[in-house]
Design a protein around this motif. Sequence first.
Motif, PDB file in Angstrom:
ATOM      1  N   TYR A   1       1.228  -1.351   0.495  1.00 41.44           N
ATOM      2  CA  TYR A   1       0.294   0.216  -0.024  1.00 41.44           C
ATOM      3  C   TYR A   1       0.893   1.009   0.432  1.00 41.44           C
ATOM      4  CZ  TYR A   1      -3.278  -3.301   0.813  1.00 41.44           C
ATOM      5  OH  TYR A   1      -4.385  -4.234   1.619  1.00 41.44           O
TER       6      TYR A   1
ATOM      7  N   THR B   1      -1.931   4.769   3.441  1.00 40.45           N
ATOM      8  CA  THR B   1      -2.395   3.708   3.339  1.00 40.45           C
ATOM      9  C   THR B   1      -2.093   2.942   4.527  1.00 40.45           C
ATOM     10  OG1 THR B   1      -3.516   3.905   1.231  1.00 40.45           O
ATOM     11  CG2 THR B   1      -3.950   1.758   2.215  1.00 40.45           C
TER      12      THR B   1
ATOM     13  N   TYR C   1      -3.713   1.360   7.442  1.00 36.41           N
ATOM     14  CA  TYR C   1      -4.441   0.268   8.217  1.00 36.41           C
ATOM     15  C   TYR C   1      -4.050  -0.161   9.582  1.00 36.41           C
ATOM     16  CZ  TYR C   1      -7.076  -0.083   3.412  1.00 36.41           C
ATOM     17  OH  TYR C   1      -7.163  -0.585   2.616  1.00 36.41           O
TER      18      TYR C   1
ATOM     19  N   SER D   1     -17.991   5.652   5.411  1.00 36.93           N
ATOM     20  CA  SER D   1     -16.592   5.504   4.973  1.00 36.93           C
ATOM     21  C   SER D   1     -15.804   5.066   6.180  1.00 36.93           C
ATOM     22  CB  SER D   1     -16.291   6.725   4.039  1.00 36.93           C
ATOM     23  OG  SER D   1     -16.120   7.609   5.089  1.00 36.93           O
TER      24      SER D   1
ATOM     25  N   ASN E   1     -16.479   1.368   5.972  1.00 35.45           N
ATOM     26  CA  ASN E   1     -15.271   0.383   5.075  1.00 35.45           C
ATOM     27  C   ASN E   1     -14.064   0.755   5.075  1.00 35.45           C
ATOM     28  OD1 ASN E   1     -15.677  -0.600   2.260  1.00 35.45           O
ATOM     29  ND2 ASN E   1     -14.569   1.470   1.726  1.00 35.45           N
ATOM     30  N   ARG E   2     -13.809   2.275   5.954  1.00 33.11           N
ATOM     31  CA  ARG E   2     -11.831   1.750   6.037  1.00 33.11           C
ATOM     32  C   ARG E   2     -11.166   0.949   6.886  1.00 33.11           C
ATOM     33  NH1 ARG E   2     -11.443   5.996   7.947  1.00 33.11           N
ATOM     34  NH2 ARG E   2     -10.867   5.428  10.222  1.00 33.11           N
TER      35      ARG E   2
ATOM     36  N   CYS F   1     -11.637  -2.146   5.329  1.00 31.15           N
ATOM     37  CA  CYS F   1     -10.880  -2.626   4.269  1.00 31.15           C
ATOM     38  C   CYS F   1      -9.573  -3.156   5.215  1.00 31.15           C
ATOM     39  CB  CYS F   1     -10.403  -1.739   3.603  1.00 31.15           C
ATOM     40  SG  CYS F   1     -11.807  -1.174   2.473  1.00 31.15           S
ATOM     41  N   SER F   2      -9.253  -2.332   6.170  1.00 31.28           N
ATOM     42  CA  SER F   2      -7.717  -2.473   6.856  1.00 31.28           C
ATOM     43  C   SER F   2      -7.889  -4.085   8.352  1.00 31.28           C
ATOM     44  CB  SER F   2      -7.809  -1.554   7.976  1.00 31.28           C
ATOM     45  OG  SER F   2      -7.628  -0.565   8.023  1.00 31.28           O
TER      46      SER F   2
ATOM     47  N   LYS G   1      -9.081  -6.225   6.388  1.00 29.61           N
ATOM     48  CA  LYS G   1      -9.324  -7.633   5.539  1.00 29.61           C
ATOM     49  C   LYS G   1      -7.782  -7.359   5.612  1.00 29.61           C
ATOM     50  CE  LYS G   1     -13.479  -7.448   2.555  1.00 29.61           C
ATOM     51  NZ  LYS G   1     -14.329  -7.122   1.687  1.00 29.61           N
ATOM     52  N   ALA G   2      -6.708  -6.389   4.641  1.00 25.32           N
ATOM     53  CA  ALA G   2      -5.260  -6.466   4.613  1.00 25.32           C
ATOM     54  C   ALA G   2      -5.107  -7.368   6.268  1.00 25.32           C
ATOM     55  CB  ALA G   2      -5.150  -5.083   5.460  1.00 25.32           C
TER      56      ALA G   2
ATOM     57  N   ASP H   1      -5.114 -10.827   5.060  1.00 26.99           N
ATOM     58  CA  ASP H   1      -3.843 -10.838   3.721  1.00 26.99           C
ATOM     59  C   ASP H   1      -2.728 -11.439   4.158  1.00 26.99           C
ATOM     60  OD1 ASP H   1      -6.510 -10.881   1.615  1.00 26.99           O
ATOM     61  OD2 ASP H   1      -5.770  -8.767   1.776  1.00 26.99           O
TER      62      ASP H   1
ATOM     63  N   ARG I   1     -12.947 -11.926   3.681  1.00 23.89           N
ATOM     64  CA  ARG I   1     -12.764 -11.865   1.884  1.00 23.89           C
ATOM     65  C   ARG I   1     -13.560 -11.430   1.629  1.00 23.89           C
ATOM     66  NH1 ARG I   1      -9.369 -15.697  -0.178  1.00 23.89           N
ATOM     67  NH2 ARG I   1      -7.672 -13.666  -0.529  1.00 23.89           N
TER      68      ARG I   1
END
Length: 90
Positions: A11, A15, A19, A56, A59-60, A63-64, A66-67, A70, A84
């Motif tokens: 990233y 970002t 995250y 938002s 969502n942030r 996404c964090s 999910k990272a 990952d 996922r």
Amino acid sequence: MTLQQYLEKHYTPATAAGYHREIRIFLCNYGHAEAASYNDLIAYVGVLRERYGNASTLNRILCSIKAYYDYLCHEGKRSDHPARTILLKD
């Protein structure tokens, strides 16, 4: 590879920093994050919905998270990715 190194590799610097902050908060609030299931994460998102009204922001944070999973999959600490398929529709 550390989580910070993974985030910096995948990233942009801003970002990755954001995250990393959200992941630290997630790990502090959810003690068994490494072994969490899909249902555990859905429940956590439900708690976040009560705390934050802004889509938002949610969502942030998602996404964090999910990272983070990952990264665990990349390091071989998990064979599945419980976050996922979680999508926010708001």
